[in-house]
Design a protein around this motif. Structure first.
Motif, mmCIF file in Angstrom:
data_model
loop_
_atom_site.group_PDB
_atom_site.id
_atom_site.type_symbol
_atom_site.label_atom_id
_atom_site.label_comp_id
_atom_site.label_asym_id
_atom_site.label_seq_id
_atom_site.Cartn_x
_atom_site.Cartn_y
_atom_site.Cartn_z
ATOM 1 N N LYS A 134 0.847 -1.191 0.000
ATOM 2 C CA LYS A 134 0.000 0.000 0.000
ATOM 3 C C LYS A 134 0.884 1.243 0.000
ATOM 4 C CE LYS A 134 -4.086 1.960 2.242
ATOM 5 N NZ LYS A 134 -4.996 1.877 3.410
ATOM 6 N N THR A 135 0.593 2.165 -0.911
ATOM 7 C CA THR A 135 1.346 3.407 -1.021
ATOM 8 C C THR A 135 0.373 4.580 -0.950
ATOM 9 O OG1 THR A 135 1.187 3.667 -3.433
ATOM 10 C CG2 THR A 135 2.911 2.185 -2.587
ATOM 11 N N ASP A 136 0.914 5.785 -1.055
ATOM 12 C CA ASP A 136 0.062 6.979 -1.074
ATOM 13 C C ASP A 136 -0.822 7.017 -2.316
ATOM 14 O OD1 ASP A 136 1.154 7.817 1.290
ATOM 15 O OD2 ASP A 136 2.619 9.161 0.368
ATOM 16 N N ASN A 137 -0.463 6.255 -3.327
ATOM 17 C CA ASN A 137 -1.234 6.230 -4.568
ATOM 18 C C ASN A 137 -2.139 5.009 -4.666
ATOM 19 O OD1 ASN A 137 0.025 8.596 -5.592
ATOM 20 N ND2 ASN A 137 1.819 7.381 -6.109
ATOM 21 N N TYR A 181 -2.872 0.716 -3.677
ATOM 22 C CA TYR A 181 -2.098 -0.519 -3.692
ATOM 23 C C TYR A 181 -1.312 -0.611 -5.000
ATOM 24 C CZ TYR A 181 -4.512 -2.277 0.452
ATOM 25 O OH TYR A 181 -4.981 -2.441 1.732
ATOM 26 N N GLU A 182 -0.083 -1.097 -4.890
ATOM 27 C CA GLU A 182 0.755 -1.286 -6.062
ATOM 28 C C GLU A 182 1.437 -2.646 -5.971
ATOM 29 O OE1 GLU A 182 3.493 1.929 -6.370
ATOM 30 O OE2 GLU A 182 1.940 3.446 -6.733
ATOM 31 N N SER A 214 -5.911 6.068 -4.840
ATOM 32 C CA SER A 214 -5.417 6.527 -3.543
ATOM 33 C C SER A 214 -6.534 6.649 -2.521
ATOM 34 C CB SER A 214 -4.705 7.872 -3.715
ATOM 35 O OG SER A 214 -5.618 8.892 -4.100
#
Length: 465
Positions: free
Chosen positions: A153-156, A158-159, A237
């Motif tokens: 999980k990132t600021d943008n 899930y990646e 996000s």
């Protein structure tokens, strides 16, 4: 006589042959330790020169500054000749070249030119090279026993972190760079040389990939809220927080193996949106006509999102994967939407200065003294951002112990309004402190006439001390 002449010719012939043979043999012996006629090496004319002389000429001409290494992203890294104490010598190559030269056939060189390229023998500090190579950032990035393959999980949103592709074979890279340095090459591209590889996709990785397809589809959202001039995207996000998770943080799947929408997730987003953009009763910082920024709290003016309607809309739009710009529904609207909902057309009531100003499209149209609520009797006009919600003429204003006729009536909050006051002859100053109104904004007739004609219902009224 004839025999004598013939004998002389024979003797002369043998003398010439002998001289030629002596010269030929002499040059043959000469070229055993010198380079033949017409020999060029690395652009240097070498005819008749010894190995030592040619080595000096070639060394004086040869330059090697070091090697530039390009990684797969075309980032450049350098190892300079000075860093590794790089040295070179052509002696060995010249000796081999001279050994291949047949001095007895030197005459062949009269009919051709030999133009060859030789590379020097090189030596350098192995330890210094090792340190320079290992200190390059692409080496530390490539030092992985296994490439990461996981959903994060990132600021943008899930990646998928896929580090199984493009892994660097460090040993192969080192061998190639070493070889290039020894060959005095100025650059090397590790990707072109095949130093990168992909890991095999394991069963565990395939499971992660299958899960990623579900997550990617879930958070594929392209709804944009338009509030005033602001655009608020509802994208990955945002919706990444809408996925229902198990207690251990893993994704919760339904019986069909699909991701689930977390309960109240949409409502929480709408609440957050309302907290930011609802302005009813919100504290505002207002640049007053008197020149300072005043803090104005409360009031009934502003925007208020219709949360229930918006939650229903957003849920449906998310499920059907709508791709659109959406203007929200409001339970109450101001003249403008967004954080600045007052705009540049408004009434300003400065109760400390006992002045009222009307601005139309940023231009001051009316300026007048007023009398507001009697503060000594605790009837002071409340501050806040309100609005003109009605316009009437020829009204009787009634209250406890009074009934007053007014020509113009513009209520702005409950029973508090702006009106003319025929019973007053003076306005402004400190009148409001002891002889003020019951809370209304008493206004001179002439000014009230102008204001009534110009001000529209819905116009914000900024009231402060």
């Amino acid at each position: 006589m004839k025999k004598s002449a013939y004998r002389k010719v024979i003797i002369l012939f043998f003398i010439v042959i002998a001289q030629f043979l002596i010269a030929y043999i002499g040059l043959a012996f000469y070229y055993r330790n010198a380079f033949e006629y017409g020999t060029w090496i690395n652009g240097v004319y070498c005819t008749g020169k010894s190995i030592e002389e040619v080595n000096k000429d070639l060394s004086d001409k040869f330059e090697y500054e070091g090697i530039t290494i390009y990684d797969r992203d075309q980032n450049a890294y350098q190892i300079t000749a000075g860093e590794i104490d790089y040295q070179y010598d052509f002696t060995g190559a010249l000796e081999l070249y001279l050994d291949m030269q047949n001095s007895w056939l030197w005459v062949d060189c009269l009919w051709k030119v030999r133009n060859d390229e030789l590379k020097p023998a090189t030596i350098y500090d192995d330890q210094a090279f090792e340190e320079c190579f290992n200190n390059m950032s692409f080496i530390s990035q490539g030092e992985k026993e296994d490439g990461r393959f996981e959903i994060v999980k990132t600021d943008n949103g899930y990646e998928l972190v896929d580090e199984r592709r493009g892994l660097l074979d460090i040993d192969a890279a080192k061998r190639l760079v070493e070889a290039a340095v020894k060959d005095a090459e100025s650059c090397i591209n590790l990707e072109e040389e095949g130093c990168y590889y992909d890991m095999e996709l394991t069963d565990e990785m395939q499971a992660v990939l299958n899960e990623w397809e579900l997550v990617k589809a879930f958070q594929d959202c392209h709804i944009v809220y338009q509030i005033g001039d602001d655009k608020i995207p509802v994208d990955a996000s945002v919706v990444c927080d809408w996925i229902l998770l198990e207690e251990d943080g893993s994704f919760a799947l339904d019986k069909k193996g699909k991701l689930q929408l977390r309960e109240n997730a949409v409502e929480e987003f709408i609440d957050k949106l309302a907290d930011e953009y609802d302005t009813v009763g919100k504290t505002r910082y207002f640049m007053s006509t008197r020149g300072d920024v005043v803090e104005v709290e409360g009031g009934i003016y502003g925007n208020q999102l219709d949360k229930e309607t918006e939650a229903a809309y957003l849920t449906e739009a998310f499920i059907k994967k709508a791709d659109e710009v959406h203007t929200p529904a409001y339970s109450q609207t101001a003249k403008q939407q967004g954080e600045d909902d007052i705009g540049n057309t408004y009434l300003e009531i400065d109760m400390t200065q006992q002045m009222m100003y009307y601005y139309l499209n940023g231009k001051l149209e009316v300026e007048t003294p007023i009398v507001t609520g009697n503060t000594s009797r605790r009837m002071g006009t409340p501050s806040g951002v309100n609005y003109v919600y009605l316009k009437q003429t020829d009204r009787i204003l009634r209250g406890e112990g009074y009934a007053s006729h007014v020509n113009f009536w513009m209520p702005v909050k409950g029973n508090i309004g702006i009106h003319d006051a025929a019973w007053r002859s003076t306005y402004g100053g400190q009148i409001y402190q002891t002889n003020g109104s019951h809370g209304c904004i008493n206004t001179p007739y002439d000014a009230m006439t102008k204001i009534y004609d110009m001000v529209e219902v819905g116009t914000p009224v900024v009231m402060f001390y």
